[in-house]
Design a protein around this motif. Structure first.
Motif, PDB file in Angstrom:
ATOM      1  N   GLY A   1       0.800  -1.215   0.000  1.00 38.98           N
ATOM      2  CA  GLY A   1       0.000   0.000   0.000  1.00 38.98           C
ATOM      3  C   GLY A   1       0.833   1.264   0.000  1.00 38.98           C
ATOM      4  O   GLY A   1       0.333   2.338  -0.342  1.00 38.98           O
ATOM      5  N   ASP A   2       2.129   1.163   0.362  1.00 34.05           N
ATOM      6  CA  ASP A   2       2.999   2.339   0.352  1.00 34.05           C
ATOM      7  C   ASP A   2       3.345   2.731  -1.078  1.00 34.05           C
ATOM      8  O   ASP A   2       3.464   1.878  -1.967  1.00 34.05           O
ATOM      9  N   ARG A   3       3.534   4.028  -1.289  1.00 35.20           N
ATOM     10  CA  ARG A   3       4.007   4.530  -2.584  1.00 35.20           C
ATOM     11  C   ARG A   3       5.513   4.696  -2.495  1.00 35.20           C
ATOM     12  O   ARG A   3       6.014   5.430  -1.638  1.00 35.20           O
TER      13      ARG A   3
ATOM     14  N   TYR B   1       6.235   6.761   4.326  1.00 35.41           N
ATOM     15  CA  TYR B   1       6.859   6.077   5.467  1.00 35.41           C
ATOM     16  C   TYR B   1       6.329   6.628   6.797  1.00 35.41           C
ATOM     17  O   TYR B   1       6.038   5.877   7.730  1.00 35.41           O
ATOM     18  N   ASN B   2       6.208   7.963   6.901  1.00 34.50           N
ATOM     19  CA  ASN B   2       5.755   8.591   8.147  1.00 34.50           C
ATOM     20  C   ASN B   2       4.261   8.902   8.153  1.00 34.50           C
ATOM     21  O   ASN B   2       3.604   8.820   9.183  1.00 34.50           O
ATOM     22  N   HIS B   3       3.726   9.299   6.994  1.00 33.04           N
ATOM     23  CA  HIS B   3       2.300   9.631   6.887  1.00 33.04           C
ATOM     24  C   HIS B   3       1.902   9.547   5.423  1.00 33.04           C
ATOM     25  O   HIS B   3       2.736   9.248   4.561  1.00 33.04           O
TER      26      HIS B   3
ATOM     27  N   LYS C   1     -10.482  19.378   3.966  1.00 33.86           N
ATOM     28  CA  LYS C   1     -10.596  18.308   4.956  1.00 33.86           C
ATOM     29  C   LYS C   1      -9.258  17.691   5.327  1.00 33.86           C
ATOM     30  O   LYS C   1      -9.141  17.016   6.360  1.00 33.86           O
ATOM     31  N   PHE C   2      -8.208  17.914   4.490  1.00 37.68           N
ATOM     32  CA  PHE C   2      -6.915  17.305   4.772  1.00 37.68           C
ATOM     33  C   PHE C   2      -5.994  18.190   5.609  1.00 37.68           C
ATOM     34  O   PHE C   2      -5.025  17.706   6.187  1.00 37.68           O
ATOM     35  N   ILE C   3      -6.289  19.498   5.657  1.00 38.22           N
ATOM     36  CA  ILE C   3      -5.361  20.424   6.311  1.00 38.22           C
ATOM     37  C   ILE C   3      -5.167  20.082   7.780  1.00 38.22           C
ATOM     38  O   ILE C   3      -4.052  20.129   8.313  1.00 38.22           O
ATOM     39  N   ALA C   4      -6.245  19.704   8.454  1.00 35.61           N
ATOM     40  CA  ALA C   4      -6.145  19.396   9.886  1.00 35.61           C
ATOM     41  C   ALA C   4      -5.252  18.188  10.151  1.00 35.61           C
ATOM     42  O   ALA C   4      -4.607  18.091  11.204  1.00 35.61           O
ATOM     43  N   ARG C   5      -5.194  17.242   9.197  1.00 37.48           N
ATOM     44  CA  ARG C   5      -4.401  16.032   9.388  1.00 37.48           C
ATOM     45  C   ARG C   5      -3.008  16.122   8.780  1.00 37.48           C
ATOM     46  O   ARG C   5      -2.160  15.270   9.044  1.00 37.48           O
ATOM     47  N   SER C   6      -2.765  17.129   7.944  1.00 35.67           N
ATOM     48  CA  SER C   6      -1.460  17.236   7.285  1.00 35.67           C
ATOM     49  C   SER C   6      -0.438  17.863   8.229  1.00 35.67           C
ATOM     50  O   SER C   6      -0.799  18.519   9.209  1.00 35.67           O
ATOM     51  N   PRO C   7       0.853  17.661   7.960  1.00 35.17           N
ATOM     52  CA  PRO C   7       1.908  18.163   8.869  1.00 35.17           C
ATOM     53  C   PRO C   7       1.958  19.668   9.021  1.00 35.17           C
ATOM     54  O   PRO C   7       2.442  20.157  10.033  1.00 35.17           O
ATOM     55  N   SER C   8       1.475  20.431   8.015  1.00 40.21           N
ATOM     56  CA  SER C   8       1.532  21.886   8.147  1.00 40.21           C
ATOM     57  C   SER C   8       0.513  22.551   7.232  1.00 40.21           C
ATOM     58  O   SER C   8      -0.035  21.920   6.325  1.00 40.21           O
ATOM     59  N   GLU C   9       0.283  23.840   7.473  1.00 41.09           N
ATOM     60  CA  GLU C   9      -0.627  24.645   6.652  1.00 41.09           C
ATOM     61  C   GLU C   9       0.036  24.994   5.318  1.00 41.09           C
ATOM     62  O   GLU C   9       1.270  24.975   5.197  1.00 41.09           O
ATOM     63  N   PRO C  10      -0.754  25.325   4.278  1.00 37.63           N
ATOM     64  CA  PRO C  10      -0.166  25.816   3.026  1.00 37.63           C
ATOM     65  C   PRO C  10       0.674  27.066   3.287  1.00 37.63           C
ATOM     66  O   PRO C  10       0.286  27.927   4.079  1.00 37.63           O
ATOM     67  N   ARG C  11       1.820  27.144   2.650  1.00 32.51           N
ATOM     68  CA  ARG C  11       2.708  28.297   2.837  1.00 32.51           C
ATOM     69  C   ARG C  11       3.026  28.928   1.489  1.00 32.51           C
ATOM     70  O   ARG C  11       3.030  28.244   0.467  1.00 32.51           O
ATOM     71  N   ILE C  12       3.305  30.231   1.511  1.00 32.88           N
ATOM     72  CA  ILE C  12       3.550  30.991   0.286  1.00 32.88           C
ATOM     73  C   ILE C  12       5.030  31.338   0.182  1.00 32.88           C
ATOM     74  O   ILE C  12       5.666  31.741   1.171  1.00 32.88           O
TER      75      ILE C  12
ATOM     76  N   SER D   1      -0.783  11.543  -0.908  1.00 35.73           N
ATOM     77  CA  SER D   1       0.264  11.027  -1.792  1.00 35.73           C
ATOM     78  C   SER D   1      -0.279  10.371  -3.051  1.00 35.73           C
ATOM     79  O   SER D   1       0.366  10.395  -4.098  1.00 35.73           O
ATOM     80  N   ARG D   2      -1.448   9.774  -2.989  1.00 35.47           N
ATOM     81  CA  ARG D   2      -1.997   9.072  -4.147  1.00 35.47           C
ATOM     82  C   ARG D   2      -2.882   9.957  -5.019  1.00 35.47           C
ATOM     83  O   ARG D   2      -3.462   9.491  -5.992  1.00 35.47           O
ATOM     84  N   GLU D   3      -2.994  11.256  -4.647  1.00 34.92           N
ATOM     85  CA  GLU D   3      -3.849  12.165  -5.417  1.00 34.92           C
ATOM     86  C   GLU D   3      -3.139  13.495  -5.676  1.00 34.92           C
ATOM     87  O   GLU D   3      -3.777  14.542  -5.726  1.00 34.92           O
TER      88      GLU D   3
END
Length: 283
Positions: free
Chosen positions: A122-124, A178-180, A214-225, A244-246
């Motif tokens: 299942g890992d990429r 590997y980590n998320h 819906k993914f921002i809360a679970r992702s490691p950080s907020e979008p940055r500019i 990772s798959r999208e």
């Protein structure tokens, strides 16, 4: 030297050799007929492409093993050199060991995967020049559902690549997940120098937040500019963590959202190569 040759040319020996040869041919023909009946019966019951392939492959294996054993038995029986059978087996084992170096290395690599777990099903991953999702891990091969391949991007190519396990001792292994389940990605928008840069930054950032919602809360950080000067304008780059798959799916959605918002904004323009002629009066 003449006597052994005469022994071989002896009529009784010729008859014995002919009988054994005919016996070998008869056994092989009977076995092939019997094996063919079984194979056809199994093929009629096979439902999938993999089942059909398994039946045909194992049928070939059984046929070759039987022919080899019959020929070896006939030769040793005719020559009477049963004492050399052990030597033959030793040489055969050495030859098989030499021929199977890669498969044996592959089994060692499989044991390493089981013990160290550099990736799971299942890992990429990126293994050598193959990139995709691991669908199966066997003793000899890793089955990878390829992404990219003959096309650019992170889309599935629909092909399954069988990578020999032995390559894991020779190539770098990159594990996307590997980590998320998120990978860092970015979308770059170049705006003109005449644009309202603060508004452009807001449009790009909010476009990413809207589509990643819906993914921002679970992702490691907020979008940055990040900003960069370019010959035709300023690059406004939004960097974000995407599933990772999208990756391509979400980069496309964000690009479309940015384009639509800029079209509605009166003070932001997308920069693109073009020629502008400016006439000035001389003082």
């Amino acid at each position: 030297m003449a006597e052994p040759i005469l022994d071989i040319l002896n009529f009784d020996n010729i008859i014995s050799l002919a009988v054994k040869t005919l016996a070998v041919i008869f056994l092989i023909v009977i076995f092939n007929s019997f094996l063919g009946i079984i194979t056809q019966s199994l093929l009629r019951k096979a439902k999938t492409k993999k089942q059909i392939s398994n039946v045909e492959i194992f049928s070939q294996i059984f046929k070759y093993i039987f022919i080899l054993l019959v020929v070896v038995f006939a030769v040793l029986s005719y020559s009477g050199a049963w004492s050399g059978f052990g030597i033959f087996l030793g040489l055969l084992s050495a030859a098989i060991g030499f021929a199977l170096q890669k498969p044996i290395t592959g089994i060692a690599a499989w044991m390493m995967v089981v013990a160290k777990r550099p990736f799971d099903i299942g890992d990429r991953i990126f293994l050598g020049d193959i990139k995709g999702d691991v669908t199966d891990i066997t003793l000899t091969h890793i089955h990878i559902a390829e992404i990219g391949g003959i096309i650019d991007g992170e889309e599935s190519s629909g092909r399954i690549v069988l990578v020999p396990n032995s390559l894991m001792f020779e190539k770098n292994i990159i594990n996307y997940t590997y980590n998320h389940d998120f990978v860092f990605d970015s979308v770059i928008t170049t705006v003109t120098y005449e644009s309202n840069l603060d508004h452009a930054i807001e449009i790009v950032r909010e476009s990413a937040r809207t589509k990643l919602g819906k993914f921002i809360a679970r992702s490691p950080s907020e979008p940055r500019i990040r900003l960069d000067f370019m010959p035709s304008g300023i690059d406004v780059q939004v960097k974000y963590f995407s599933p990772s798959r999208e990756l391509h799916e979400y980069s496309s959605r964000i690009t479309k959202e940015i384009f639509d918002r800029i079209n509605e904004a009166p003070d932001v323009e997308i920069a693109y190569p073009h020629t502008e002629v400016v006439f000035r009066r001389k003082a």
